[in-house]
Enzyme design. Structure first.
Site, PDB file in Angstrom:
ATOM      1  N   ALA A 158       0.931  -1.364  -0.116  1.00 27.78           N
ATOM      2  CA  ALA A 158      -0.290   0.282   0.397  1.00 27.78           C
ATOM      3  C   ALA A 158       0.820   1.261   0.286  1.00 27.78           C
ATOM      4  CB  ALA A 158      -0.898   0.340   1.063  1.00 27.78           C
ATOM      5  N   LYS A 159       0.495   1.942  -0.729  1.00 28.14           N
ATOM      6  CA  LYS A 159       0.797   3.196  -0.989  1.00 28.14           C
ATOM      7  C   LYS A 159       0.441   4.297   0.060  1.00 28.14           C
ATOM      8  CE  LYS A 159       3.360   7.378  -4.069  1.00 28.14           C
ATOM      9  NZ  LYS A 159       4.443   6.358  -3.173  1.00 28.14           N
ATOM     10  N   GLY A 160       0.344   4.269   1.232  1.00 27.93           N
ATOM     11  CA  GLY A 160      -0.179   4.774   2.572  1.00 27.93           C
ATOM     12  C   GLY A 160       0.340   5.887   2.759  1.00 27.93           C
ATOM     13  N   TYR A 164       4.490   6.869   5.127  1.00 25.65           N
ATOM     14  CA  TYR A 164       5.809   7.989   5.494  1.00 25.65           C
ATOM     15  C   TYR A 164       6.152   8.560   5.937  1.00 25.65           C
ATOM     16  CZ  TYR A 164       5.651   6.180   0.394  1.00 25.65           C
ATOM     17  OH  TYR A 164       5.588   5.371  -1.218  1.00 25.65           O
TER      18      TYR A 164
END
Ligand code: PPE
Length: 307
Positions: A158-160, A164
């Site tokens: 997932a690019k949540g 980051y």
């Protein structure tokens, strides 16, 4: 690098003026970091601006949302069209594109599901992510003391947004120590990826990049470069990489939408190869740069024209 302002931002189906694209301070995702996003680039081609692999980025956005149980109130086709519209209305030939899906204003507390799901798409010109010198001469990397997420703590696929924090801490650590960028290891000790890029190593003529199971995002640039490498007849595969493989690599480079293809000059002060970008890295950089601009017929399907 300060953001270069453009005219319009797409918010929940409408184009609003840049300065009016604001949100409430009690926006749920701002507090708990449960949102998903994409980073995409549009490039000038002979037939006008084209968004590179737009549909694939939107598919990944929906997969990221699915992992977090975020129900996006638009279809993938609608977001593809909205992205093209936002690039076109801002009159840009070349830009970075940031679709964001987040839980908005509604309730506080750890259950985000009662909150509305909001979607925005902003575009702006963004130059070389790791600097023009980085692209030409390579960057200096440091292995981070921060590990990449364990898969049952944070899902690497997932690019949540909240994920980051991990990347930001590693980035700050590397910059403060005088390096350009960090490399993170997985909890099992394998090389995972960088703070916003995938990583490739060349040893004995073989190109290897860490798999999703080592905690790396399934990069779209990673996939493009693997396809290009295979088409060039290079031996390329997913595989586990050890820290020492980086120290003894013939070539190494990183890939990402923002960064593109960037040679690695050194890792923890060990020079990679002879310290100059290697021949395979150079070739992949060259073909990638042509592909994104529609100058290579083999990859025309990746150029999704705005008009
Ligand atoms: N790993 C991470 C952690 C990552 O954030 C990116 C993209 C990649 C790998 C490469 O993925 P792809 O772009 O699909 O090839 N990082 C985005 C965000 C950078 C930022 O500063 O924000 C990007 O490159 O757009």
């Amino acid at each position: 690098m300060p953001i270069t302002k453009t005219e319009k931002i797409w918010m929940d189906g409408a184009l609003v003026d840049w300065d009016d694209a604001t949100i409430h301070v009690l926006t749920h995702s701002l507090h708990y970091g449960c949102g998903v996003f994409e980073g995409i680039r549009a490039y000038p081609t002979a037939s006008g601006p084209a968004v590179f692999r737009l549909s694939d980025h939107i598919v990944r956005l929906f997969n990221s949302a699915k992992i977090f149980l975020i129900d996006i109130p638009f279809t993938a086709d609608e977001l593809v069209e909205a992205t093209k519209q936002t690039v076109a209305v801002n009159g840009l030939q070349e830009c970075y594109i940031r679709p964001l899906v987040y839980f908005g204003y509604g309730e506080m507390g750890l259950n985000p599901l009662p909150c509305p799901v909001n979607v925005s798409i902003a575009v702006w010109p963004w130059g070389a992510y790791l600097g023009e010198e980085g692209i030409q001469r390579g960057v200096r990397m440091k292995i981070s003391s921060w590990q990449r997420h364990a898969p049952n703590a944070m899902p690497p696929a997932a690019k949540g947004t909240g994920m980051y924090i991990n990347s930001s801490m590693a980035k700050i650590e590397a910059l403060k120590a005088g390096y350009d960028e960090a490399i993170l290891l997985s909890p099992q000790g394998y090389v995972s990826e960088c703070t916003g890029e995938n990583l490739f190593v060349v040893r004995g003529g073989r190109i290897v990049t860490p798999p999703l199971s080592a905690g790396a995002l399934e990069g779209i640039t990673q996939h493009s470069v693997m396809t290009i490498a295979a088409d060039l007849g290079f031996d390329v595969s997913f595989g586990n990489i050890l820290r020492s493989d980086l120290y003894t690599a013939d070539e190494a480079f990183l890939t990402g939408t923002a960064a593109e293809v960037v040679p690695i000059r050194s890792v923890d002060d060990r020079t990679v190869g002879d310290g100059e970008p290697g021949p395979m890295t150079r070739k992949l950089q060259e073909v990638y740069a042509a592909a994104v601009r529609g100058r290579d017929d083999r990859y025309k399907d990746w150029n999704e024209h705005v008009r």
